[in-house]
Design a protein around this motif. Structure first.
Motif, PDB file in Angstrom:
ATOM      1  N   ILE A  15      -5.107  14.036  86.336  1.00  0.00           N
ATOM      2  CA  ILE A  15      -4.688  13.056  87.343  1.00  0.00           C
ATOM      3  C   ILE A  15      -3.224  12.684  87.128  1.00  0.00           C
ATOM      4  N   CYS A  16      -2.840  12.509  85.882  1.00  0.00           N
ATOM      5  CA  CYS A  16      -1.451  12.172  85.575  1.00  0.00           C
ATOM      6  C   CYS A  16      -0.504  13.280  86.038  1.00  0.00           C
ATOM      7  N   SER A  18      -0.897  15.206  88.527  1.00  0.00           N
ATOM      8  CA  SER A  18      -0.745  15.177  89.985  1.00  0.00           C
ATOM      9  C   SER A  18       0.284  14.135  90.426  1.00  0.00           C
ATOM     10  N   PHE A  19       0.450  13.070  89.654  1.00  0.00           N
ATOM     11  CA  PHE A  19       1.444  12.041  89.981  1.00  0.00           C
ATOM     12  C   PHE A  19       2.843  12.407  89.499  1.00  0.00           C
ATOM     13  N   GLN A  49       2.332   5.197  88.018  1.00  0.00           N
ATOM     14  CA  GLN A  49       1.120   5.539  88.764  1.00  0.00           C
ATOM     15  C   GLN A  49       0.217   6.437  87.931  1.00  0.00           C
ATOM     16  N   ALA A  50       0.802   7.375  87.221  1.00  0.00           N
ATOM     17  CA  ALA A  50       0.022   8.271  86.369  1.00  0.00           C
ATOM     18  C   ALA A  50      -0.702   7.494  85.278  1.00  0.00           C
ATOM     19  N   ALA A  52      -1.462   4.249  85.320  1.00  0.00           N
ATOM     20  CA  ALA A  52      -2.476   3.391  85.959  1.00  0.00           C
ATOM     21  C   ALA A  52      -3.677   4.194  86.442  1.00  0.00           C
ATOM     22  N   GLY A  53      -3.458   5.457  86.815  1.00  0.00           N
ATOM     23  CA  GLY A  53      -4.534   6.283  87.352  1.00  0.00           C
ATOM     24  C   GLY A  53      -5.371   7.000  86.308  1.00  0.00           C
ATOM     25  N   CYS A  54      -4.995   6.872  85.042  1.00  0.00           N
ATOM     26  CA  CYS A  54      -5.740   7.561  83.980  1.00  0.00           C
ATOM     27  C   CYS A  54      -7.100   6.896  83.782  1.00  0.00           C
ATOM     28  N   PRO A  55      -8.197   7.609  84.084  1.00  0.00           N
ATOM     29  CA  PRO A  55      -9.526   7.004  84.008  1.00  0.00           C
ATOM     30  C   PRO A  55      -9.998   6.721  82.587  1.00  0.00           C
ATOM     31  N   GLU A  57      -7.805   5.740  80.143  1.00  0.00           N
ATOM     32  CA  GLU A  57      -6.786   4.872  79.550  1.00  0.00           C
ATOM     33  C   GLU A  57      -6.143   5.510  78.331  1.00  0.00           C
TER      34      GLU A  57
END
Length: 63
Positions: A15-16, A18-19, A49-50, A52-55, A57
């Motif tokens: 996810i990171c 992708s940001f 954003q990356a 904050a978006g890390c599921p 943490e």
């Protein structure tokens, strides 16, 4: 700002990446690699954003 990666928490979902693909890269084995440990100029918003978006943490920003 510094980027801290806790490898014990990271699951390599990407996810990171992708940001902020300029900073985060998941390799073929699913391991996250940081291309730099500091936030590059102009990419602060994307890196935030990356993080904050890390599921899991696994990412933090340090002063």
């Amino acid at each position: 700002m510094k980027i801290h990666l806790d490898r014990t928490k990271c699951t390599g979902l990407g996810i990171c990446e992708s940001f902020a693909p300029e900073v985060f890269e998941v390799d073929d084995s699913g391991q996250l690699t940081l291309t730099t440990d500091t936030v590059p100029e102009g990419l602060g918003g994307a890196v935030e954003q990356a993080v904050a978006g890390c599921p899991t943490e696994a990412l933090r920003l340090l002063p």
